[in-house]
Write a protein that holds these residues in place. Structure first.
Motif, short mmCIF file in Angstrom:
data_model
loop_
_atom_site.label_atom_id
_atom_site.label_comp_id
_atom_site.label_asym_id
_atom_site.label_seq_id
_atom_site.Cartn_x
_atom_site.Cartn_y
_atom_site.Cartn_z
N LYS A 158 24.55 41.30 -1.54
CA LYS A 158 25.31 40.34 -0.74
C LYS A 158 24.69 40.21 0.64
O LYS A 158 24.51 41.21 1.35
N ILE A 159 24.34 38.99 1.02
CA ILE A 159 23.78 38.75 2.34
C ILE A 159 24.92 38.61 3.35
O ILE A 159 25.89 37.89 3.12
N ILE A 160 24.77 39.31 4.47
CA ILE A 160 25.82 39.27 5.48
C ILE A 160 25.38 38.56 6.77
O ILE A 160 26.22 38.12 7.55
N SER A 161 24.07 38.42 6.99
CA SER A 161 23.61 37.75 8.21
C SER A 161 22.12 37.50 8.14
O SER A 161 21.42 38.06 7.29
N PHE A 162 21.65 36.65 9.02
CA PHE A 162 20.21 36.52 9.23
C PHE A 162 19.98 36.01 10.65
O PHE A 162 20.88 35.43 11.27
N GLU A 163 18.78 36.24 11.14
CA GLU A 163 18.44 35.76 12.47
C GLU A 163 16.95 35.48 12.55
O GLU A 163 16.15 36.05 11.80
N LYS A 164 16.59 34.58 13.47
CA LYS A 164 15.19 34.21 13.66
C LYS A 164 14.59 35.05 14.77
O LYS A 164 15.14 35.15 15.86
N ARG A 165 13.45 35.66 14.47
CA ARG A 165 12.79 36.53 15.44
C ARG A 165 11.88 35.70 16.35
O ARG A 165 11.66 34.51 16.14
N GLU A 166 11.33 36.37 17.36
CA GLU A 166 10.42 35.69 18.29
C GLU A 166 9.17 35.20 17.59
O GLU A 166 8.56 34.21 18.02
N ASP A 167 8.75 35.88 16.51
CA ASP A 167 7.56 35.43 15.77
C ASP A 167 7.90 34.34 14.76
O ASP A 167 7.07 33.96 13.93
N GLN A 168 9.14 33.80 14.84
CA GLN A 168 9.63 32.69 14.03
C GLN A 168 9.93 33.05 12.58
O GLN A 168 10.26 32.18 11.76
N GLU B 204 36.41 34.66 -0.53
CA GLU B 204 35.92 35.54 0.52
C GLU B 204 35.14 34.74 1.57
O GLU B 204 34.45 33.77 1.24
N LEU B 205 35.25 35.15 2.83
CA LEU B 205 34.40 34.56 3.86
C LEU B 205 32.96 34.93 3.59
O LEU B 205 32.66 36.05 3.16
N ASN B 206 32.06 33.99 3.82
CA ASN B 206 30.65 34.23 3.56
C ASN B 206 29.90 34.28 4.89
O ASN B 206 30.44 33.95 5.95
N PHE B 207 28.62 34.67 4.84
CA PHE B 207 27.84 34.85 6.07
C PHE B 207 27.75 33.57 6.88
O PHE B 207 27.65 33.62 8.11
N HIS B 208 27.82 32.40 6.22
CA HIS B 208 27.65 31.16 6.98
C HIS B 208 28.85 30.83 7.87
O HIS B 208 28.79 29.91 8.68
N HIS B 209 29.94 31.61 7.74
CA HIS B 209 31.08 31.45 8.64
C HIS B 209 30.85 32.13 9.99
O HIS B 209 31.64 31.94 10.93
N ASP B 210 29.80 32.93 10.10
CA ASP B 210 29.51 33.65 11.35
C ASP B 210 29.21 32.64 12.46
O ASP B 210 28.22 31.90 12.38
N PRO B 211 30.05 32.58 13.52
CA PRO B 211 29.82 31.61 14.60
C PRO B 211 28.45 31.76 15.26
O PRO B 211 27.90 30.79 15.79
N ALA B 212 27.89 32.97 15.21
CA ALA B 212 26.59 33.21 15.85
C ALA B 212 25.48 32.39 15.20
O ALA B 212 24.47 32.10 15.84
N LEU B 213 25.66 32.01 13.93
CA LEU B 213 24.63 31.23 13.25
C LEU B 213 24.66 29.75 13.64
O LEU B 213 23.70 29.02 13.42
N LYS B 214 25.79 29.31 14.16
CA LYS B 214 25.94 27.95 14.70
C LYS B 214 25.75 26.85 13.66
O LYS B 214 25.21 25.79 13.94
N PHE B 215 26.21 27.13 12.43
CA PHE B 215 26.29 26.04 11.46
C PHE B 215 27.42 25.10 11.85
O PHE B 215 28.40 25.53 12.48
N ARG B 216 27.29 23.85 11.47
CA ARG B 216 28.43 22.93 11.58
C ARG B 216 29.11 22.91 10.22
O ARG B 216 28.45 22.64 9.20
N LEU B 217 30.41 23.17 10.20
CA LEU B 217 31.13 23.29 8.94
C LEU B 217 32.13 22.15 8.77
O LEU B 217 32.74 21.70 9.74
#
Length: 346
Positions: free
Chosen positions: A84-94, A250-263
């Motif tokens: 189950k994926i819970i988050s992801f983020e983009k690093r400085e190296d893209q 269940e809430l999924n990772f894309h609900h994380d406000p930090a990811l800034k998806f528009r829902l």
């Protein structure tokens, strides 16, 4: 740590076709799914017929899964299951760091979200009972209708799943009872009418009060039900109990406000017709994606997948063509076509 061009989160119809199409475009792929096998929610209806996929006559969900998985694995993508994926983020190296519930990190140049309708778990009866029954004769889904042949089956629920299975089991099961807390059904009108006009025993305004096991407490032998209008209790003996009273979402990772998806409707990811989302480098395909004119069919998921992969190809290789060459002329299939010709001696 292996870096893939694309990490696809979700191994259902959309994710599998994206893996195939990415292979056509010579992109490396990783598929991650929460389940222990690929195919997505088609596993909920393995024996139901699916008619609305272009060029395919009616086929069962199980057959569709078999064919989707075979096609999706054509170019040998990495497959990660039970994750189950819970988050992801983009690093400085893209690069994207995609993180799982167990702490694993997967590196990827781009990400495709193909989580469909999301994570669901079946609602259970609000009673205390031994979970052992769910391994014997208390079911939350029907996988093979012939498992219920000539048996006395009790189904609890009034929605599409409950009514559909009741109709499907008529003529297979020896006896079908439907328990519903209301007199009105949430299922499609036509299927409800079919059931009400059938030989099934319909118990409306009725709730399950008790599950009655055998002496060894291994399986259920009966249930006690109560009519909410008369307050009378009745016991129904049974061989199999099917509970279809809905799902918890269940809430999924894309609900994380930090990811800034528009829902949209606090669930669907708003995107473009090319599957782009508000998060650069992240694409959404299939049922999870919403845009003006969106068609929620498996055929629509395939179109989303191709659009997402084409955008990723141009991002990863700016000089690449906008679209893949069709399979009849695509050089990726030359060797595979020769293998088929040799196999059948054309």
């Amino acid at each position: 740590m292996t870096i893939r061009d694309i990490t696809i989160i979700g191994g259902g119809p959309a994710g599998l076709y994206a893996a195939f199409y990415a292979g056509m475009r010579d992109l490396s792929v990783r598929i991650i799914d929460t389940q222990n096998l690929l195919g997505g929610k088609v596993h909920f209806y393995p024996e139901k017929y699916i008619w609305d996929i272009g060029a395919l006559p009616a086929l069962t969900g199980a057959k569709l899964i078999e064919q989707m998985v075979k096609q999706g694995l054509t170019f040998d993508p990495e497959v990660v299951l039970n994750t189950k994926i819970i988050s992801f983020e983009k690093r400085e190296d893209q690069l994207f760091e995609v993180r799982s519930h167990a702490g694993e990190v997967y590196l990827s140049k781009q990400v495709i979200v193909a989580t469909g309708g999301g994570l669901f778990s079946p609602k259970r009866l609000p009673l205390q009972y031994d979970k052992q029954f769910e391994e014997t004769n208390l079911h939350h889904n029907v996988y093979r209708v012939n498992d219920f042949k000539d048996k006395k089956v009790v189904i609890v629920g009034g929605g599409n799943s409950a009514v559909d299975w009741a109709n499907d089991l008529l003529g297979i099961a020896g006896e079908v009872h439907l328990i519903h807390r209301s007199a009105s059904f949430k299922a499609h009108e036509y299927h409800t009418r079919m059931l009400l006009e059938s030989d099934a025993s319909i118990h409306t305004h009725t709730i399950v009060k008790e599950l009655i096991p055998d002496e060894q407490n291994q399986k259920l032998t009966a249930i006690r039900i109560r009519n909410s209008q008369s307050a009378e209790d009745t016991t129904i003996e049974l061989d199999e109990l099917i509970v279809n009273i809905g799902f918890d979402h269940e809430l999924n990772f894309h609900h994380d406000p930090a990811l800034k998806f528009r829902l949209k409707d606090d669930y669907y990811i708003e995107g473009s017709v090319k599957a782009q989302t508000a998060v650069e480098g992240v694409y959404a395909i299939g049922d999870i994606l919403d845009f003006d004119g969106k068609v929620r069919l498996i055929a629509g998921a395939y179109s989303d997948a191709a659009n997402a992969v084409n955008q990723i190809k141009m991002n990863v290789e700016p000089s690449a063509d906008e679209k893949a060459q069709v399979s009849s002329h695509n050089e990726r299939f030359l060797e595979k076509n020769n293998e088929i010709k040799n196999r059948f001696d054309f």
